[in-house]
Enzyme design. Structure first.
Site, PDB file in Angstrom:
ATOM      1  CB  SER A   1      -0.943   0.010   1.210  1.00 32.43           C
ATOM      2  OG  SER A   1      -0.238  -0.084   2.428  1.00 32.43           O
ATOM      3  CG  ASP A   2       5.024   1.197   1.254  1.00 31.99           C
ATOM      4  OD1 ASP A   2       4.635   0.200   0.628  1.00 31.99           O
ATOM      5  OD2 ASP A   2       6.194   1.294   1.710  1.00 31.99           O
ATOM      6  CG  PHE A   3       5.834   0.840  -3.515  1.00 28.50           C
ATOM      7  CD1 PHE A   3       6.787   0.805  -4.510  1.00 28.50           C
ATOM      8  CD2 PHE A   3       6.266   0.892  -2.202  1.00 28.50           C
ATOM      9  CE1 PHE A   3       8.150   0.811  -4.208  1.00 28.50           C
ATOM     10  CE2 PHE A   3       7.609   0.896  -1.881  1.00 28.50           C
ATOM     11  CZ  PHE A   3       8.565   0.853  -2.901  1.00 28.50           C
TER      12      PHE A   3
END
Length: 520
Positions: free
Chosen positions: A288-290
């Site tokens: 999710s951080d990408f």
């Protein structure tokens, strides 16, 4: 051997104990959270993240997952429930009646910048990027390809970990050829400053005073160490839009917890929802951080920049990567909170369609994904497979019947798919309005005819990596193009330029700072 030792140790402790004690020791560890865990998460509770809405139309009070961001001056919040069907017909009709007729005349011409290129929508916006890895750099890349001047502040002592990672051209070395880094940092300028020095800290604050937008996804601990806390940044530039994208937010009992994509997805509940029943949860294919966090950060920044242009007021944006990720997991969390509905891992299966999944076709590990979400599509699929009798089978007469006999249904579809070429299967299903597509590998995506016809990939000429495929823009605007026009920077490539043109330093001053290792 290591796995066995770790498993033996973990079985003697609860997951919450391991999480709290591991984080206290600065270990990047997180729980595989269930919806029930998230519902009672102490960090989300302390930050009052959930919203309660009195749904008077249904006589209910519902608990909603909260927002992916906290905007200090122009807050976003859930203020009313979803509408009843046709609830606002009369209200909208009255508003439409008062709307004036549109002005006529020739459309406004596309503006041009000084280089003869069409003007991009964010030209003139000055962005200071103190982020690294994915969550921050991907968000500021979206601003850069829309025309913003993005200065990426780095350090030679501890370069961005993506600079040291692959993929990279065969035989190449160094910090300038990473495919990941170069794909996430197009059109930025790079300056290398040691912010832990007195002079470096002064230069950092001077850049803050230059900027319209500031972004960082460093840990709160690192922010303290380099002296770029929200108070320090806003004191230096009261009108700045400052976005802090730490792992779990600027306050709360877990505000100091650290992690990265694999840990974040586990804490946010993504891992628990994926995989198959009676098997261990599996991680998502993309963290999710990408994906999620950069998208939310971009929207929050654009909203705050719009607010600033209208009012002149800057603001602090506290964007917890955890809250952003959990917001994207809203459905199973909402179902648990408001109906105590427990999520079941069912692989590719879903409650509202059958068949629904990926089926192996001819070739080495080749698959086609398809979905039948209506009775019409189910009958069309049966016909396209050459088995119209499937639609007459009482086991598959309705969606409920197909869900009750899903193993048998998938066996039939799998047997048909195993005899098919992937392109042939997709064409025959799409021709009868059944959603179907090849499960593509990275090389398939790179050579995809549709993406090529739309000119999606860009091939900027990089000084060390050469021309490589880079992701294009996710959207197109008709008059103010959003497009990739240049490569990512070499480490410290623009140090002299930024020091001279932005910070106003002379050549002698820059040389002195280089000798003192403040700059590199």
């Amino acid at each position: 051997q290591i796995d066995l030792v770790v498993k033996r140790f973990m079985r003697n402790h609860s997951k919450q104990y391991l999480y709290e004690e591991g984080q206290r020791r600065r270990v990047s560890i997180g729980t595989v959270s269930t919806p029930a865990d998230l519902s009672m998460n102490p960090q989300l509770a302390a930050r009052e993240w959930f919203a309660r809405i009195d749904d008077k139309g249904r006589g209910l009070e519902l608990r909603y997952p909260g927002q992916p961001w906290c905007l200090g001056a122009s807050p976003a919040s859930i203020r009313r429930p979803a509408p009843l069907l046709g609830e606002h017909d009369a209200e909208i009709e009255r508003e439409l009646a008062a709307v004036p007729a549109p002005a006529t005349g020739a459309p406004r011409a596309t503006e041009s910048n000084g280089d003869g290129e069409p003007k991009r929508p964010l030209e003139g916006l000055k962005v200071l990027d103190f982020s690294w890895f994915g969550a921050g750099p991907i968000a500021t890349r979206a601003l850069a390809v829309a025309g913003a001047d993005v200065i990426r502040v780095e350090t030679a002592k501890r370069p961005d970990g993506l600079r040291a990672s692959g993929p990279r051209p065969p035989g190449s070395e160094g910090y300038n050829v990473s495919g990941y880094f170069n794909n996430f940092n197009n059109e930025k300028r790079s300056i290398t400053i040691d912010l832990t020095t007195v002079r470096g800290h002064e230069l950092g604050l001077k850049l803050v005073r230059w900027a319209d937008v500031f972004l960082t996804n460093m840990t709160n601990r690192a922010i303290e160490q380099v002296g770029l806390t929200p108070d320090a940044v806003i004191e230096a530039n009261p009108n700045i839009v400052a976005l802090y994208q730490s792992m779990q937010g600027l306050d709360g009992p877990h505000q100091g917890f650290l992690g990265f994509g694999a840990v974040l997805c586990a804490i946010a509940g993504a891992n628990y929802t994926m995989g198959f029943e009676h098997q261990a949860p599996s991680g998502p294919g993309s963290y999710s951080d990408f994906v999620v966090n950069p998208m939310h950060a971009t929207v929050a920044l654009l909203a705050a920049v719009r607010h600033r242009r209208r009012t002149g007021e800057g603001q602090l944006i506290d964007m917890s990567q955890l809250e952003s990720s959990v917001a994207a997991m809203a459905l199973p969390l909402f179902a648990y909170d408001n109906g105590r509905s427990e999520h079941r891992r069912e692989g590719n299966r879903v409650p509202w369609a059958a068949p629904h999944g990926a089926f192996r076709v001819r070739g080495e590990d080749r698959w086609v994904a398809l979905a039948c979400d209506t009775e019409t599509r189910w009958r069309a699929l049966a016909g396209a497979c050459g088995h119209a009798e499937w639609a007459e089978d009482p086991r598959f007469a309705t969606l409920a019947d197909r869900k009750s006999h899903e193993d048998a249904l998938e066996t039939l579809v799998s047997e048909w798919a195993s005899t098919q070429d992937e392109e042939q299967a997709v064409h025959s299903l799409q021709a009868v309005d059944v959603p179907a597509m090849v499960v593509q590998e990275a090389l398939d995506v790179l050579s995809d005819d549709h993406l090529a016809a739309r000119g999606y990939f860009a091939y900027p000429e990089h000084a060390e990596a050469g021309p490589r495929a880079h992701d294009g823009s996710a959207w197109r605007l008709s008059r103010t193009p959003v497009e990739l026009r240049g490569p990512s920077p070499l480490l410290g490539e623009h140090t002299y330029e930024v020091c001279n043109e932005v910070l106003g330093l002379s050549s002698d001053e820059i040389a002195e700072l280089l000798l003192e290792d403040v700059l590199a």
